[in-house]
Write an enzyme that holds these catalytic residues in place. Sequence first.
Site, PDB file in Angstrom:
ATOM      1  N   ASP A   1      69.634  -7.134 -37.417  1.00 25.18           N
ATOM      2  CA  ASP A   1      68.467  -7.395 -36.589  1.00 25.18           C
ATOM      3  C   ASP A   1      67.588  -6.137 -36.693  1.00 25.18           C
ATOM      4  OD1 ASP A   1      66.912  -8.610 -34.434  1.00 25.18           O
ATOM      5  OD2 ASP A   1      67.811  -7.084 -33.146  1.00 25.18           O
TER       6      ASP A   1
ATOM      7  N   ASP B 244      64.500  -5.014 -34.258  1.00 28.80           N
ATOM      8  CA  ASP B 244      64.191  -4.383 -32.975  1.00 28.80           C
ATOM      9  C   ASP B 244      65.461  -4.192 -32.148  1.00 28.80           C
ATOM     10  OD1 ASP B 244      62.987  -3.479 -30.653  1.00 28.80           O
ATOM     11  OD2 ASP B 244      62.497  -5.496 -29.962  1.00 28.80           O
TER      12      ASP B 244
HETATM   13  P1  B16 Z   1      56.635 -10.636 -33.362  1.00 24.17           P
HETATM   14  P2  B16 Z   1      64.110  -8.726 -33.423  1.00 24.17           P
HETATM   15  C1  B16 Z   1      62.049  -9.501 -31.904  1.00 24.17           C
HETATM   16  O1  B16 Z   1      62.576  -8.659 -32.905  1.00 24.17           O
HETATM   17  C2  B16 Z   1      61.723  -8.676 -30.678  1.00 24.17           C
HETATM   18  O2  B16 Z   1      62.918  -8.174 -30.098  1.00 24.17           O
HETATM   19  C3  B16 Z   1      61.008  -9.526 -29.672  1.00 24.17           C
HETATM   20  O3  B16 Z   1      60.656  -8.746 -28.547  1.00 24.17           O
HETATM   21  C4  B16 Z   1      59.742 -10.105 -30.316  1.00 24.17           C
HETATM   22  O4  B16 Z   1      59.047 -10.949 -29.410  1.00 24.17           O
HETATM   23  C5  B16 Z   1      60.131 -10.893 -31.563  1.00 24.17           C
HETATM   24  O5  B16 Z   1      60.840 -10.039 -32.459  1.00 24.17           O
HETATM   25  C6  B16 Z   1      58.920 -11.482 -32.296  1.00 24.17           C
HETATM   26  O6  B16 Z   1      58.137 -10.439 -32.797  1.00 24.17           O
HETATM   27  O7  B16 Z   1      55.733 -10.894 -32.209  1.00 24.17           O
HETATM   28  O8  B16 Z   1      56.384  -9.337 -34.071  1.00 24.17           O
HETATM   29  O9  B16 Z   1      56.678 -11.811 -34.325  1.00 24.17           O
HETATM   30  O10 B16 Z   1      64.948  -8.127 -32.340  1.00 24.17           O
HETATM   31  O11 B16 Z   1      64.469 -10.165 -33.730  1.00 24.17           O
HETATM   32  O12 B16 Z   1      64.049  -7.867 -34.664  1.00 24.17           O
HETATM   33 MG    MG Z   2      66.765  -7.199 -31.496  1.00 19.25          MG
END
Ligand code: B16
Ligand code: MG
Length: 216
Positions: free
Chosen positions: A8, A10
Amino acid sequence: DIRGVIFDLDGVLTDTAEYHYLGWQKLADEEGLPFNREANEELRGVSRRDSLLKIIANRQQYSETQLQEMMERKNRYYVDLIHNMTATDLLPGALALLDELRAAGIKIALGSASKNAQTVIEKLGISDRIDVIADGYSVKQPKPAPDLFLFAARELGLEPQQCVVVEDAAAGIEAALAAGMLAVGLGPTERVGEAHVVLPSLAGVRWLELRDKLSA
Ligand code: B16
Ligand code: MG
């Protein structure tokens, strides 16, 4: 036999959560919607659309056009905030583990809900260390559905049972287990306790030790 690791983004390789938080907070303030850091915890690993739906609570009030506009607005704030990210934004232990896996012949994929994942890994300078990118554009069903991780495994040319997922979000652990993969959860057990192995972070994590814990 473990042949691939799906990371993953984030909360695992870097901490973009703060930037997502600031983007949502700005949008919520503009819209007069109640939101704070605590509420933001609920958005960990959750897709952009599902995050917005959680924030607005009463979706009947908004048309699809308005929802789209709000998602785009939050994303503009977010993209501005990640502009200055560099390799120093990698979380402790991430780079060492990526290199150790590569040396051990283990394939590496990214499995992120984010549509900005490609940009972020370029800023972090780790594009060349990742074999396959599964991101917010790869599948329709977001985590906790297994689709994203199954997509990553297929692209790696591996069976789900040959893959380990490293995740910081409850929805991500759920997705990994639904995919039939091994799961490493980073963070408190209340959040990632369903994973096969739970660790505080990737700091100091050695592949051979982790592999032994996963096969125990
Ligand atoms: P985006 P991950 C996620 O990342 C984030 O944790 C989450 O907060 C976010 O809304 C989601 O990606 C979508 O991101 O708006 O940039 O498309 O933890 O799956 O890497
Ligand atoms: Mg994450």
